[in-house]
Design an enzyme around this catalytic site. Structure first.
Site, PDB file in Angstrom:
ATOM      1  CE  LYS A 168      -1.783   1.971   3.887  1.00 10.55           C
ATOM      2  NZ  LYS A 168      -0.911   2.697   4.809  1.00 10.55           N
ATOM      3  CG  HIS A 198       0.257  -3.939   8.058  1.00 10.69           C
ATOM      4  ND1 HIS A 198       0.022  -2.644   7.672  1.00 10.69           N
ATOM      5  CD2 HIS A 198       0.203  -3.927   9.412  1.00 10.69           C
ATOM      6  CE1 HIS A 198      -0.147  -1.897   8.750  1.00 10.69           C
ATOM      7  NE2 HIS A 198      -0.044  -2.648   9.813  1.00 10.69           N
ATOM      8  CE  LYS A 202      -2.690  -4.768  12.647  1.00 13.67           C
ATOM      9  NZ  LYS A 202      -1.551  -4.419  13.470  1.00 13.67           N
ATOM     10  CD  GLU A 236      -1.170   4.465  14.346  1.00  7.77           C
ATOM     11  OE1 GLU A 236      -0.078   3.909  14.286  1.00  7.77           O
ATOM     12  OE2 GLU A 236      -1.639   5.152  13.427  1.00  7.77           O
ATOM     13  CG  ASP A 255      -1.408   6.179   6.651  1.00  5.59           C
ATOM     14  OD1 ASP A 255      -0.807   5.415   5.876  1.00  5.59           O
ATOM     15  OD2 ASP A 255      -1.079   6.340   7.850  1.00  5.59           O
ATOM     16  CG  HIS A 260      -4.672  -0.407   7.430  1.00 12.27           C
ATOM     17  ND1 HIS A 260      -4.128  -1.352   6.609  1.00 12.27           N
ATOM     18  CD2 HIS A 260      -3.679   0.493   7.683  1.00 12.27           C
ATOM     19  CE1 HIS A 260      -2.855  -1.045   6.363  1.00 12.27           C
ATOM     20  NE2 HIS A 260      -2.568   0.069   7.007  1.00 12.27           N
ATOM     21  CE  LYS A 356       0.197   8.091  11.749  1.00 14.53           C
ATOM     22  NZ  LYS A 356       0.190   6.665  12.006  1.00 14.53           N
TER      23      LYS A 356
END
Ligand code: BG6
Length: 508
Positions: A168, A198, A202, A236, A255, A260, A356
């Site tokens: 990505k 990704h 998980k 995060e 992002d 995701h 974030k």
């Protein structure tokens, strides 16, 4: 309840055989992804006996280099990461046998990804099956696939396969994702392209399907009649730090959301597939993503962190991070309300938030059930009968936890809130895993279940496209680092008479 059994632990680590012989070509052999994630994953796969004798790795990059040079630099990187507490890779010591297996098979090719000579040289070195991994900046994806195709490297026959793994970000909006899909599909068949996300590496994300479809208890209530709303969070505590250059033109929406967050959304919302066959699963996921109504601006809040305190230390605001403009309006936080227009979910809002520098690190899906139909406890001394909440915990905790109401012991009918749950670590042996092992292995054995098909990717972009096109950039709300996000995001839910669940524990 019975003690966890060794059978469960054993099951977690067995049942697979070595992948078929192949060459793994890594574009971007000197890059961070190769060092930080691909090499540790290959090392773990070698340790688990899942790589074949006929396995080799060809690292490609533009610097001068040799096989020995690549071997030395990757050995040093692996050792350094094993000692770095912030790395995904943990090992008390590097096992010489497992690393030796990888090290001896490493080769280097110096090459410019934009030049046909690079691919011609590669074609001289590869004869059998190959996986080409684009561990490079997104602007090279199309160029590399063109180079591979034009050099005949994507031709496969009954005896060998040729596959391409694409990282990505896959596009930066719907038009560019469509363009990239069309470009790569000129060089090969859809079944040869493995678009990676990704989050699908998980364990806890993969197990959502098992949780939903291997338990008869859940399916009858997993629908609009019983579910009030769903909250999907990826919060995060880290800031943008050294990634300003990438992050400035990207932002939290691009992002995290069409990739995701949509993967989590699809896992929790998709219809049961007819089987766990890759096409059956991916078709159901694409169907769900396509049912998401394009998100209007009033259902979205963009935020950016200002200076604050994160995990006990003072941290700068986003605009003071390296490579970030002093007047940047890039969002580091996004909250969205989504509607899924299908029979199962009509009328159930799915709230999504990711940011974030938030107060806590949590990636989870929380399913909030509707209240009991009859308020027989109206006169009992209790402030609020909160909803039953089932949380699928993805990071940093791995498990499932449910909060519900019970009677507080004592003479009165007083209602209290409790929690019950399970953690993977209590039942299953911890396996060395940096998150790419399953993805690499699956690509080598040709199982595309955990990779995104072209339609899945495009559906994610289509849902967020109205936000990317023409949303005035200055429309950004600020939140102090170390907080739960901007107040405007609270208002988004307050409008519907709801609130976000807390980020610092499992209570609301
Ligand atoms: C990446 C994003 O894809 O995912 C990062 O580019 C983000 O900005 C990361 O931090 C989150 O992944 P994880 O596995 O740490 O939750």
């Amino acid at each position: 309840m019975a003690e966890p059994t060794t059978t469960l632990k054993d099951n977690a680590a067995c049942g697979t055989k070595p992948a078929p012989p192949c060459t793994l070509v890594i574009f971007g052999a000197a890059g961070d992804l190769t060092k930080r994630l691909l090499m540790p994953s290959l090392y773990n796969l070698a340790g688990a006996g899942l790589l074949p004798e006929g396995f080799s790795i060809l690292g490609v990059d533009h610097n001068d280099g040799t096989d020995e040079g690549l071997r030395d630099s990757l050995t040093k990187a692996l050792e350094a990461f094993s000692k770095d507490p912030t790395s995904e890779f943990h090992a008390d010591r590097i096992d010489p046998k497992s690393w030796g297996f990888i090290r001896d098979r490493l080769h280097y090719l110096k090459g410019d990804f934009e030049k046909p000579e690079t691919f011609e040289a590669m074609a001289q070195q590869i004869s059998g099956s190959a996986v080409f991994y684009c561990a490079v900046a997104a602007r090279f994806f199309g160029t590399i696939v063109d180079g591979l195709g034009q050099a005949g490297l994507l031709k496969q026959d009954g005896d060998h396969f040729r596959r391409v793994v694409i990282e990505k970000p896959f596009g930066s909006d719907l038009a560019s994702a469509r363009e990239l899909n069309a470009r790569i599909l000129k060089q090969g068949d859809e079944s040869q392209f493995y678009r990676i996300d990704h989050f699908l590496g998980k364990e806890t994300v993969q197990s959502i399907m098992a949780f939903r479809f291997a338990n008869g208890l859940l399916e009858p209530v997993w629908r609009r009649e019983y579910i009030d709303s769903v909250q999907i969070t990826a919060a995060e505590t880290v800031g943008v730090e050294e990634r300003g250059k990438f992050y400035e033109p990207t932002g939290a929406l691009r992002d995290m959301v069409p990739n995701h967050m949509f993967q989590l959304l699809c896992m929790v919302g998709m219809e049961p597939p007819n089987s766990f066959d890759a096409e059956a699963v991916r078709s159901e996921k694409a169907k769900l993503a396509e049912a998401v109504r394009p998100i209007p601006r009033e259902d979205a809040v963009r935020g950016q962190y200002t200076a604050g305190t994160s995990e006990g230390r003072d941290v700068p605001g986003y605009r003071d991070e390296p490579n970030v403009a002093k007047d940047s309006v890039t969002e580091t936080y996004i909250a969205l309300k989504l509607h899924i227009e299908n029979w199962r979910w009509a009328g159930v809002p799915f709230y999504i938030r990711t940011g974030k520098r938030m107060t806590g690190r949590r990636t989870e899906i929380a399913v909030l059930f509707k209240p009991a139909p009859f308020k027989m406890f109206e006169d009992t001394p209790t402030d609020d009968l909160g909803p039953t909440v089932m949380r699928i915990l993805i990071d940093p905790d791995h498990g499932v936890s449910t909060e519900f109401n019970v009677k507080v012991p004592g003479p009165q009918m007083k209602i209290g809130r409790v929690r019950s749950g399970f953690r993977y670590k209590d039942f299953f042996a911890d396996r060395p895993n940096v998150g790419y092992e399953t993805l690499l292995y699956d690509c080598m054995i040709g199982d595309a279940t955990l990779f995104q098909r072209a339609d899945n990717i495009e559906a994610g972009w289509a849902a967020v496209d109205p936000l990317l096109q023409g949303w005035p950039q200055k429309d950004v709300a600020f939140y102090p680092a170390g907080s739960a996000g901007p107040k405007e995001a609270d208002e988004l839910l307050a409008r519907d008479g709801r609130h976000w669940l807390g980020l610092d524990g499992e209570t609301d």
